[in-house]
Design a protein around this motif. Sequence first.
Motif, PDB file in Angstrom:
ATOM      1  N   TYR A 178     -32.861 -22.350  11.914  1.00 42.55           N
ATOM      2  CA  TYR A 178     -31.744 -21.449  12.171  1.00 42.55           C
ATOM      3  C   TYR A 178     -31.740 -20.342  11.127  1.00 42.55           C
ATOM      4  O   TYR A 178     -31.291 -20.536  10.006  1.00 42.55           O
ATOM      5  CB  TYR A 178     -30.420 -22.226  12.125  1.00 42.55           C
ATOM      6  N   LEU A 179     -32.278 -19.191  11.517  1.00 41.17           N
ATOM      7  CA  LEU A 179     -32.480 -18.121  10.536  1.00 41.17           C
ATOM      8  C   LEU A 179     -31.250 -17.231  10.366  1.00 41.17           C
ATOM      9  O   LEU A 179     -30.609 -16.853  11.348  1.00 41.17           O
ATOM     10  CB  LEU A 179     -33.659 -17.240  10.972  1.00 41.17           C
ATOM     11  N   PHE A 180     -30.989 -16.907   9.108  1.00 38.09           N
ATOM     12  CA  PHE A 180     -29.931 -15.946   8.794  1.00 38.09           C
ATOM     13  C   PHE A 180     -30.483 -15.012   7.717  1.00 38.09           C
ATOM     14  O   PHE A 180     -30.344 -15.267   6.521  1.00 38.09           O
ATOM     15  CB  PHE A 180     -28.663 -16.661   8.300  1.00 38.09           C
ATOM     16  N   TYR A 214     -24.206 -23.162  10.702  1.00 36.25           N
ATOM     17  CA  TYR A 214     -24.653 -21.901  11.304  1.00 36.25           C
ATOM     18  C   TYR A 214     -23.535 -21.289  12.149  1.00 36.25           C
ATOM     19  O   TYR A 214     -23.283 -20.087  12.102  1.00 36.25           O
ATOM     20  CB  TYR A 214     -25.902 -22.156  12.152  1.00 36.25           C
ATOM     21  N   ALA A 215     -22.839 -22.132  12.913  1.00 33.02           N
ATOM     22  CA  ALA A 215     -21.743 -21.640  13.754  1.00 33.02           C
ATOM     23  C   ALA A 215     -20.671 -20.963  12.893  1.00 33.02           C
ATOM     24  O   ALA A 215     -20.170 -19.882  13.235  1.00 33.02           O
ATOM     25  CB  ALA A 215     -21.135 -22.796  14.546  1.00 33.02           C
ATOM     26  N   SER A 216     -20.352 -21.582  11.765  1.00 31.31           N
ATOM     27  CA  SER A 216     -19.316 -21.024  10.878  1.00 31.31           C
ATOM     28  C   SER A 216     -19.735 -19.673  10.324  1.00 31.31           C
ATOM     29  O   SER A 216     -18.942 -18.729  10.273  1.00 31.31           O
ATOM     30  CB  SER A 216     -19.043 -21.973   9.712  1.00 31.31           C
ATOM     31  N   VAL A 217     -20.990 -19.589   9.904  1.00 35.12           N
ATOM     32  CA  VAL A 217     -21.504 -18.352   9.325  1.00 35.12           C
ATOM     33  C   VAL A 217     -21.584 -17.243  10.380  1.00 35.12           C
ATOM     34  O   VAL A 217     -21.289 -16.079  10.099  1.00 35.12           O
ATOM     35  CB  VAL A 217     -22.870 -18.620   8.646  1.00 35.12           C
ATOM     36  N   LEU A 218     -21.963 -17.606  11.608  1.00 32.76           N
ATOM     37  CA  LEU A 218     -22.029 -16.593  12.676  1.00 32.76           C
ATOM     38  C   LEU A 218     -20.653 -16.008  12.973  1.00 32.76           C
ATOM     39  O   LEU A 218     -20.502 -14.790  13.098  1.00 32.76           O
ATOM     40  CB  LEU A 218     -22.600 -17.202  13.964  1.00 32.76           C
ATOM     41  N   LEU A 219     -19.656 -16.871  13.098  1.00 34.37           N
ATOM     42  CA  LEU A 219     -18.305 -16.387  13.390  1.00 34.37           C
ATOM     43  C   LEU A 219     -17.825 -15.466  12.274  1.00 34.37           C
ATOM     44  O   LEU A 219     -17.310 -14.375  12.515  1.00 34.37           O
ATOM     45  CB  LEU A 219     -17.328 -17.559  13.545  1.00 34.37           C
ATOM     46  N   ARG A 220     -18.025 -15.905  11.039  1.00 29.22           N
ATOM     47  CA  ARG A 220     -17.578 -15.141   9.879  1.00 29.22           C
ATOM     48  C   ARG A 220     -18.245 -13.762   9.842  1.00 29.22           C
ATOM     49  O   ARG A 220     -17.603 -12.750   9.609  1.00 29.22           O
ATOM     50  CB  ARG A 220     -17.979 -15.957   8.655  1.00 29.22           C
ATOM     51  N   VAL A 225     -25.596 -29.873   9.875  1.00 29.77           N
ATOM     52  CA  VAL A 225     -26.452 -28.963  10.656  1.00 29.77           C
ATOM     53  C   VAL A 225     -26.908 -29.576  11.984  1.00 29.77           C
ATOM     54  O   VAL A 225     -27.549 -28.899  12.781  1.00 29.77           O
ATOM     55  CB  VAL A 225     -27.698 -28.518   9.842  1.00 29.77           C
ATOM     56  N   ASP A 226     -26.564 -30.840  12.218  1.00 28.42           N
ATOM     57  CA  ASP A 226     -27.008 -31.481  13.468  1.00 28.42           C
ATOM     58  C   ASP A 226     -25.959 -32.481  13.957  1.00 28.42           C
ATOM     59  O   ASP A 226     -26.254 -33.617  14.289  1.00 28.42           O
ATOM     60  CB  ASP A 226     -28.357 -32.179  13.273  1.00 28.42           C
ATOM     61  N   GLU A 227     -24.710 -32.002  14.021  1.00 27.01           N
ATOM     62  CA  GLU A 227     -23.598 -32.861  14.429  1.00 27.01           C
ATOM     63  C   GLU A 227     -23.737 -33.202  15.919  1.00 27.01           C
ATOM     64  O   GLU A 227     -23.808 -32.305  16.755  1.00 27.01           O
ATOM     65  CB  GLU A 227     -22.289 -32.116  14.158  1.00 27.01           C
TER      66      GLU A 227
END
Length: 356
Positions: A335-337, A225-231, A209-211
């Motif tokens: 980072y809310l989802f 978060y990036a992966s989930v947003l794209l998906r 989460v903090d690469e």
Amino acid sequence: GLEYMATIDSYAEQQAQKCLSYKFCENLNLQAIKQRVENLLNHVGDNGVFFEYTMHDISHVNGILSLYEKIIPDTTKYRMTSADWLMIVLAAYFHDIGMVVTRSEFEKREENADFISFLDDKKKYGHIMSEISELTPENQDRFWYQEFVRHEHGNRAYNWIKNYDKIESEPCAMINEVLAGLDDSFRYSLALVCKSHTLDVLPEDLYSVDEAYGTSDDEKVNLLYASVLLRTADLLHVTNDRTPSVEYRIILPQNKVSQLEWAKQKAVKSIDVKEELDENGNLSRSFSHSFLIQAKFNDAEGYFSFKDYVTYAQGELLKSKKWIQDEHSEYARAYLFPWDSIDTSRIKTEGFSNEK
């Protein structure tokens, strides 16, 4: 030099631009990248492979970019780093690049070991074998190759982005050209995020989460978060001229004609955040956890096929939400989802009963 026609005017792209002063990506030109991706994606459908598929072109990329704005809650938008934005924008650009099939690749398909082993395993197509056998031999060849590519397009994108210097192909040459100067570790992460939109389980490396790609906090990326947003954006981009998410057609095997039906009808008008009541009883987006679909169907098959798709998409939302919630670090919690449902009450039908 080149004249760039591509516009980079989405909120996400404007935030991503701010990242380009950092060392790990300072040679990138977003407009140039987008233009080259657009040129490549315009070839999806060349050589008769994917020619009847609906849009995987730059309009799909733009659809995803504008959905990011709806999916990311406002409080999170302000917490995201420039590197977060760069990652999700590049992922939107490149996630379907694996759908590009060059003429020479198609002509050499018999030499492709992965394709040959794909052909050995046709069990999951049992339900449509009779329809496939009615195609001309030439169209059968095309059908099997496009199924192979569709199935592998996440892996293909991953290999082309990550191993750009080891593979001889036009897409690789283009990717290498526009991503030259991008730090290798960021490039590897981008390749993984692109691949992940076709996977049921996220690779271990995407749970970070903090690469960090540089020394400042603004150069960190929440890869989960990036992966989930794209998906999520890819799943939700079903308005008007888009077909269902790639894997869906294999997961819910039905008559493949009916699955294209709801796309052809341009039935789905809009997908938006559903307003919910806040503590004072006023409608507000800030409390939303669901998306609202507005659509109108006058064909029963298209309608029921779409309802099945929505059920599938809702399951994917829940899975994504759980992945995000399982990360307990304080950093990750910013980072809310909130998304866990899709409201179908505004899907109208005309001329048939909408009861199963």
